[in-house]
Design a protein around this motif. Sequence first.
Motif, short mmCIF file in Angstrom:
data_model
loop_
_atom_site.label_atom_id
_atom_site.label_comp_id
_atom_site.label_asym_id
_atom_site.label_seq_id
_atom_site.Cartn_x
_atom_site.Cartn_y
_atom_site.Cartn_z
N GLU A 136 4.90 6.60 7.54
CA GLU A 136 5.04 8.05 7.44
C GLU A 136 6.39 8.47 6.89
OE1 GLU A 136 4.28 9.72 11.22
OE2 GLU A 136 2.14 9.26 11.21
N LEU A 137 7.43 7.66 7.10
CA LEU A 137 8.79 8.08 6.73
C LEU A 137 9.37 7.32 5.55
CD1 LEU A 137 10.36 8.44 10.29
CD2 LEU A 137 9.44 10.25 8.85
N GLU A 138 8.99 6.06 5.37
CA GLU A 138 9.66 5.21 4.39
C GLU A 138 8.66 4.45 3.55
OE1 GLU A 138 13.73 3.73 6.39
OE2 GLU A 138 11.94 3.21 7.52
N ALA A 139 9.17 3.89 2.45
CA ALA A 139 8.36 3.06 1.58
C ALA A 139 9.20 1.89 1.10
CB ALA A 139 7.84 3.86 0.38
N ALA A 140 8.62 0.70 1.14
CA ALA A 140 9.28 -0.49 0.60
C ALA A 140 8.66 -0.82 -0.74
CB ALA A 140 9.12 -1.67 1.56
N VAL A 141 9.50 -1.11 -1.72
CA VAL A 141 9.06 -1.42 -3.08
C VAL A 141 9.53 -2.82 -3.43
CG1 VAL A 141 9.00 -0.63 -5.46
CG2 VAL A 141 9.43 1.01 -3.63
N GLN A 142 8.64 -3.62 -4.00
CA GLN A 142 8.97 -4.96 -4.48
C GLN A 142 8.54 -5.08 -5.94
OE1 GLN A 142 10.30 -8.01 -2.98
NE2 GLN A 142 11.16 -6.50 -1.56
N VAL A 143 9.40 -5.71 -6.74
CA VAL A 143 9.10 -5.95 -8.15
C VAL A 143 9.33 -7.42 -8.45
CG1 VAL A 143 9.57 -5.30 -10.53
CG2 VAL A 143 9.88 -3.62 -8.72
N PHE A 144 8.34 -8.07 -9.06
CA PHE A 144 8.49 -9.43 -9.57
C PHE A 144 8.54 -9.34 -11.09
CE2 PHE A 144 6.94 -12.66 -6.19
CZ PHE A 144 7.71 -12.01 -5.22
N GLU A 201 -1.08 -9.72 -5.02
CA GLU A 201 -1.21 -9.78 -3.56
C GLU A 201 0.03 -10.42 -2.93
OE1 GLU A 201 -4.83 -11.88 -3.04
OE2 GLU A 201 -6.12 -10.14 -3.48
N THR A 202 0.61 -11.41 -3.61
CA THR A 202 1.85 -12.02 -3.11
C THR A 202 2.99 -11.00 -3.09
OG1 THR A 202 1.17 -14.18 -3.96
CG2 THR A 202 3.52 -13.85 -3.51
N VAL A 203 3.08 -10.20 -4.15
CA VAL A 203 4.11 -9.16 -4.20
C VAL A 203 3.89 -8.15 -3.09
CG1 VAL A 203 5.24 -7.43 -5.64
CG2 VAL A 203 4.32 -9.49 -6.69
N GLN A 204 2.62 -7.81 -2.82
CA GLN A 204 2.30 -6.87 -1.76
C GLN A 204 2.72 -7.41 -0.40
OE1 GLN A 204 1.05 -3.77 -1.97
NE2 GLN A 204 1.10 -3.53 0.25
N ARG A 205 2.50 -8.71 -0.17
CA ARG A 205 2.92 -9.30 1.10
C ARG A 205 4.44 -9.26 1.23
NH1 ARG A 205 -1.20 -13.05 -0.14
NH2 ARG A 205 0.33 -14.55 -0.94
N ASN A 206 5.13 -9.46 0.14
CA ASN A 206 6.60 -9.36 0.17
C ASN A 206 7.04 -7.94 0.53
OD1 ASN A 206 8.41 -11.81 -1.01
ND2 ASN A 206 6.30 -11.93 -1.76
N ALA A 207 6.35 -6.94 0.00
CA ALA A 207 6.71 -5.55 0.31
C ALA A 207 6.48 -5.25 1.78
CB ALA A 207 5.90 -4.60 -0.57
N LEU A 208 5.35 -5.72 2.33
CA LEU A 208 5.07 -5.50 3.75
C LEU A 208 6.12 -6.18 4.62
CD1 LEU A 208 1.19 -5.99 3.75
CD2 LEU A 208 2.40 -3.88 4.29
N GLU A 209 6.48 -7.41 4.28
CA GLU A 209 7.49 -8.13 5.05
C GLU A 209 8.84 -7.42 4.97
OE1 GLU A 209 8.95 -11.12 7.51
OE2 GLU A 209 6.88 -10.66 6.93
N SER A 210 9.18 -6.92 3.78
CA SER A 210 10.45 -6.22 3.61
C SER A 210 10.50 -4.97 4.47
CB SER A 210 10.65 -5.87 2.14
OG SER A 210 11.81 -5.10 1.96
N LEU A 211 9.40 -4.21 4.52
CA LEU A 211 9.38 -2.99 5.33
C LEU A 211 9.49 -3.32 6.81
CD1 LEU A 211 9.07 0.09 5.43
CD2 LEU A 211 6.59 -0.24 5.53
N GLN A 212 8.82 -4.36 7.27
CA GLN A 212 8.89 -4.74 8.67
C GLN A 212 10.31 -5.17 9.06
OE1 GLN A 212 5.91 -7.73 9.20
NE2 GLN A 212 4.18 -6.31 8.95
#
Length: 674
Positions: free
Chosen positions: A247-255, A361-372
């Motif tokens: 709700e408050l933040e977004a994590a972005v990952q770029v490969f 999907e790997t990049v998406q998992r990295n984004a989820l991990e970064s946000l957590q």
Amino acid sequence: MYKFRDPHGRVIYVGKAKSLRSRLNSYFADITSLHPRTRQMVTTAASVEWTVVTTEVEALQLEYNWIKEFDPRFNVRYRDDKSYPMLAVTMNEEFPRLFVYRGPRRKGVRYFGPYAHAWAIRETLDLLLRVFPARTCSAGVFKRHNQIGRPCLLGYIDKCSAPCVGRVTAQEHRQTVEDFCDFLSGKTDKLVRQLENRMQAASENLDFEMAARMRDDVGALKRALEKQQVVLGDGTDADLVAFATDELEAAVQVFHVRGGRVRGQRGWVIEKAGDVVDTSTAGDKSDLPALVEQFLTQFYGEQASLSAQTADGATNAVPREVLVPVLPPNAEQVQTWLSTLRGSTVALRVPQRGDKRALAETVQRNALESLQQHKLKRAGDFTSRSAALQGIQEALDLDTAPLRIECIDISHVQGTDVVASLVVFEDGLPRKSDYRHYAIKEAAGDGHSDDVASIAEVTRRRFLRHGKDSGGDLSPEASLDPQTGRPRRFAYPPNLFVVDGGAPQVAAAAAVLDELGVTDVAIVGLAKRLEEVWVPGEVDPVILPRTSESLFLLQRVRDEAHRFAITFHRSKRSKRMTASALDSVKGLGETRRAALVSHFGSVAKLKQATVDEIVEVPGIGETTARAVLEALGVEQREPVEPGDADASTTPVGDDESALPPTASTSPRTGQPAE
């Protein structure tokens, strides 16, 4: 296009909309239903302006330019994290250098990365230096070894071709560096084949030592390639982008994939804010297309700007393909804009199957991990900052929370080299672009009274600057510089002005504000001894709880001002001490003093120089050179001509016949000359 401004004329948000009426209605219809960050933006805004453009591509470009120019506090900014290291190659030097680099890009330098860790760069570089023995030393080390005529350790162990001592020519060294850059750019197979062919030729010629060296080099290249596994077999150049939001933040990952291999990765965690979206139909991911559009315009606009400054024909800021989780609302216009930046067609699409889908999907998992990880690390940060500002407001009985805090500190040594610093915190975070240094005129007296006078001087200079920038006019136009069109940084006052000190310092700063007629700025002092908060006109200080977030924030602001001041003071004192020995030389001005120190590297080396060596510096004559050595306490000796009667000295003892008549003592060693 529209801009929101605050009461001081600062641009706090820029956005675009096809229908401005419906967009503004969504902001002001029911403020309680807005996103918390958007609600804060709406309540902070005092006016709105708009500009009409003809196409959405123009709107994209104008939005990027406005965000870059005004730096609105409520717009998402995808700034490069300086903690991401890159491998830099200084192609603009005669002997290019390889080194790990962090920070903004510079002209004439090629960059590879960014990488997740600096040790990963150094490990790869250590492997490749045996194959590409290029220079990695700094300019100072290179110059020193050039002067002494011996290479450094890397030159002795064949991990540097030692251009500093002339083992290779500038052209040969540049070719080595270009081969290194080609290898990192993806031209790996060609270089490996060349080395294998040379190994085979050396073996056939019975040069087994060279063949063994080539074999080891091929092994080093293959080990380096193992660290860059092929992820897209078709050799695609693409960027894969993924988001993870709450709700408050977004994590972005770029490969960054170049030549089918992952060449770099970077990520951000940003606070979500801005345009209102209708969540009633799209579900909880309805803001994702808007986030994708914001990222593409800001990130590639910034990368294209940096590439234009450092372009050397090696790479492009925008790849041939950009793979995103969802397409932005105006995907065709964004794709057209990206193609304009690149200069050729750019494909913007969502991967559906195959290797690209799996990598996405790997990049998406990295984004989820970064946000957590970010949420675990910063779980209480937003709450604590809000609580700190609210606590300061209540403790000091302010009308509003101090969203902008400025603090000044004085630094000197017994009244010499007096300097001051001004640091700025907005929303409880440092705003380093607004930091300022001040050089204070030194005054006689004890340190206590000097501090008070210095506090008064800095306060006066800061608020005179505020008066000059704003001119008492709070209109939006008054906050812009008429020459550059950019916002003046000090056209608006702080909510809270903090001085480092107790009651005397606070009284001096308050007297200056009264003199200048500034009535809308609260002022306090933070004394180091007991961390007391002093308010002007109050006999007793305000005591904040030792564990309160409010006191912690004030301490952080004060400590940052102290750090900034003492850094500037040390720099100024170092420069003064370096040149102080030369100050007494008549006719030697600041420019020629700097030229001398720059030419020899230090005053110590200048002391070892001869008159003839000093005269080689442009603008220095023989008389001045002798005066310089005299000021440095260097004993000067007149040159000795052969056969000069004055050149001989009487030998030890009174018997002048102890030596042959033709013998004399050496003027340097004092021993009998041959």
